[in-house]
Enzyme design. Sequence first.
Site, mmCIF file in Angstrom:
data_model
loop_
_atom_site.group_PDB
_atom_site.id
_atom_site.type_symbol
_atom_site.label_atom_id
_atom_site.label_comp_id
_atom_site.label_asym_id
_atom_site.label_seq_id
_atom_site.Cartn_x
_atom_site.Cartn_y
_atom_site.Cartn_z
ATOM 1 N N ILE A 12 5.265 9.892 -8.910
ATOM 2 C CA ILE A 12 6.421 9.796 -8.255
ATOM 3 C C ILE A 12 7.661 9.624 -9.053
ATOM 4 C CG2 ILE A 12 7.445 8.503 -6.106
ATOM 5 C CD1 ILE A 12 4.652 7.508 -5.757
ATOM 6 N N ILE A 42 7.181 -3.006 -19.130
ATOM 7 C CA ILE A 42 7.785 -3.628 -17.962
ATOM 8 C C ILE A 42 7.569 -5.084 -18.096
ATOM 9 C CG2 ILE A 42 5.612 -3.107 -16.411
ATOM 10 C CD1 ILE A 42 9.554 -2.922 -15.608
ATOM 11 N N ALA A 61 6.921 1.416 -11.966
ATOM 12 C CA ALA A 61 6.018 1.150 -13.034
ATOM 13 C C ALA A 61 4.815 0.336 -12.615
ATOM 14 C CB ALA A 61 6.629 0.831 -14.411
ATOM 15 N N TYR A 127 -6.052 -4.528 -8.212
ATOM 16 C CA TYR A 127 -5.197 -3.722 -7.944
ATOM 17 C C TYR A 127 -4.207 -4.134 -6.646
ATOM 18 C CZ TYR A 127 -2.288 0.436 -6.741
ATOM 19 O OH TYR A 127 -1.000 1.100 -6.545
ATOM 20 N N ASN A 156 -1.967 8.280 0.641
ATOM 21 C CA ASN A 156 -2.450 9.021 -0.678
ATOM 22 C C ASN A 156 -1.507 10.163 -1.069
ATOM 23 O OD1 ASN A 156 -4.811 7.791 0.835
ATOM 24 N ND2 ASN A 156 -6.001 8.513 -0.839
HETATM 25 C C1 UD2 Z 1 -6.241 5.296 -2.671
HETATM 26 C C2 UD2 Z 1 -5.287 5.351 -3.802
HETATM 27 C C3 UD2 Z 1 -5.724 3.820 -4.329
HETATM 28 C C4 UD2 Z 1 -5.549 2.795 -3.528
HETATM 29 C C5 UD2 Z 1 -6.475 3.019 -2.163
HETATM 30 C C6 UD2 Z 1 -6.105 2.079 -1.038
HETATM 31 C C7 UD2 Z 1 -5.057 7.525 -4.784
HETATM 32 C C8 UD2 Z 1 -5.669 8.283 -5.961
HETATM 33 N N1 UD2 Z 1 -5.971 6.202 -4.788
HETATM 34 O O1 UD2 Z 1 -7.404 5.541 -2.771
HETATM 35 O O2 UD2 Z 1 -4.759 3.686 -5.615
HETATM 36 O O3 UD2 Z 1 -4.226 2.729 -3.229
HETATM 37 O O4 UD2 Z 1 -6.000 4.357 -1.669
HETATM 38 O O5 UD2 Z 1 -6.984 2.389 0.134
HETATM 39 O O6 UD2 Z 1 -4.426 8.042 -4.169
HETATM 40 N N2 UD2 Z 1 -13.703 11.441 -2.887
HETATM 41 C C9 UD2 Z 1 -14.661 12.429 -2.722
HETATM 42 N N3 UD2 Z 1 -14.963 13.103 -4.011
HETATM 43 C C10 UD2 Z 1 -14.200 13.161 -4.870
HETATM 44 C C11 UD2 Z 1 -13.145 12.088 -5.233
HETATM 45 C C12 UD2 Z 1 -12.852 11.381 -4.142
HETATM 46 O O7 UD2 Z 1 -15.407 12.554 -1.812
HETATM 47 O O8 UD2 Z 1 -14.343 13.898 -5.989
HETATM 48 C C13 UD2 Z 1 -13.280 10.802 -1.666
HETATM 49 C C14 UD2 Z 1 -13.323 9.277 -1.895
HETATM 50 O O9 UD2 Z 1 -14.581 8.604 -1.681
HETATM 51 C C15 UD2 Z 1 -12.672 8.599 -0.804
HETATM 52 C C16 UD2 Z 1 -11.518 9.612 -0.673
HETATM 53 O O10 UD2 Z 1 -12.044 10.791 -1.020
HETATM 54 O O11 UD2 Z 1 -13.252 8.422 0.474
HETATM 55 C C17 UD2 Z 1 -10.143 9.617 -1.233
HETATM 56 O O12 UD2 Z 1 -10.215 9.164 -2.498
HETATM 57 P P1 UD2 Z 1 -9.145 9.023 -3.645
HETATM 58 O O13 UD2 Z 1 -9.597 8.360 -4.606
HETATM 59 O O14 UD2 Z 1 -8.133 10.294 -3.728
HETATM 60 O O15 UD2 Z 1 -8.074 7.755 -2.829
HETATM 61 P P2 UD2 Z 1 -8.425 6.327 -2.240
HETATM 62 O O16 UD2 Z 1 -7.964 6.634 -0.644
HETATM 63 O O17 UD2 Z 1 -9.849 5.888 -2.424
#
Ligand code: UD2
Length: 291
Positions: A12, A42, A61, A127, A156
């Site tokens: 971002i 930071i 950051a 986190y 996301n």
């Molecule tokens: C997001 C944020 C994280 C935190 C979280 C809070 C990102 C990258 N991460 O995690 O920092 O803020 O939200 O809820 O934005 N998946 C698959 N296959 C893959 C990778 C992921 O199926 O190869 C699924 C994963 O299990 C999840 C979804 O995709 O159900 C999203 O995963 P993610 O890691 O992109 O983001 P998220 O929502 O877990």
Amino acid sequence: MRIGVTGSSGQIGGRLVARLAQAHEVRGFDRRPASQSSVLDIAAPEAVASLKEFEVLYHLAAAISVPESVANPPLYVRDNIVGTVNVFEAARRGDARVVFVSSAAVYGEPQTQPIPESHPTKAMSPYGQTKITGEEFALLYHQLYGLDVSIVRPFNVYSEDLQPDNPYTGVIAIFIRNARNGQPLTIDGDGMQTRDFVHVSDVVQLLEILMKHKGAGDVYNCGTGDVTSILDLAELVRSRYAPGISIRHGPPRLGDIRHGIADISKARRLGYTPRVRLADWIQTTPLAKFA
Ligand code: UD2
């Protein structure tokens, strides 16, 4: 305006600096700065002095990986809590407006969909806890010193930057990387979990709007309100970029939330309108555009 942006090399921050530089005097800060930005840890004590000279401070950051935070909580406390308090302290001394980028991770396992800003916060990882604590410090600084601060909770975030060196990158980048390499897409679990995927340019849009708003610790979700299942995402990526690859299912991810969709009515009232639709973006972005 003299504007400082912490985390200027991030997904971002890089876009924000480029956008703001069109109309303002902007200085970026990062541990690994790109050209035109300055190197800054930071969480180091000298960060306060370095950030004192701005009218607006965007604080992006942060250490941002949920699994890494589970493995190493002290690192996350250092970068995200000490670092955030340093920014608020610099703003207090320099009388700056602050826009603090928090995270939808503060909602834990959401109890309602779409999720309004008034939803209770509950950490599911170190986190998430550091972001909750950062937000609480924003409110405290407002209460004690009148700090002018707004808080943004991105859902996301995705972009053309696939972050090839980042093992913890988001599902969109992973799927597109795999499609580019002709590898299968692996869905964690049944794929019926949903997310609110927001393009980085829309996050930048909301951040820019907040430059003009005096804040009393006000919180804004940043998403689109659109619902996408991981299964639909996999199909979209496969059909557009690599129709020959397979989609597989692995075990569900430990600690995964089921649904995470933003209620964005509060940001909309400030004039925020998400412009990028995920399906359109996939249709119109050729593989060659990805970094
Ligand atoms: C997001 C944020 C994280 C935190 C979280 C809070 C990102 C990258 N991460 O995690 O920092 O803020 O939200 O809820 O934005 N998946 C698959 N296959 C893959 C990778 C992921 O199926 O190869 C699924 C994963 O299990 C999840 C979804 O995709 O159900 C999203 O995963 P993610 O890691 O992109 O983001 P998220 O929502 O877990």
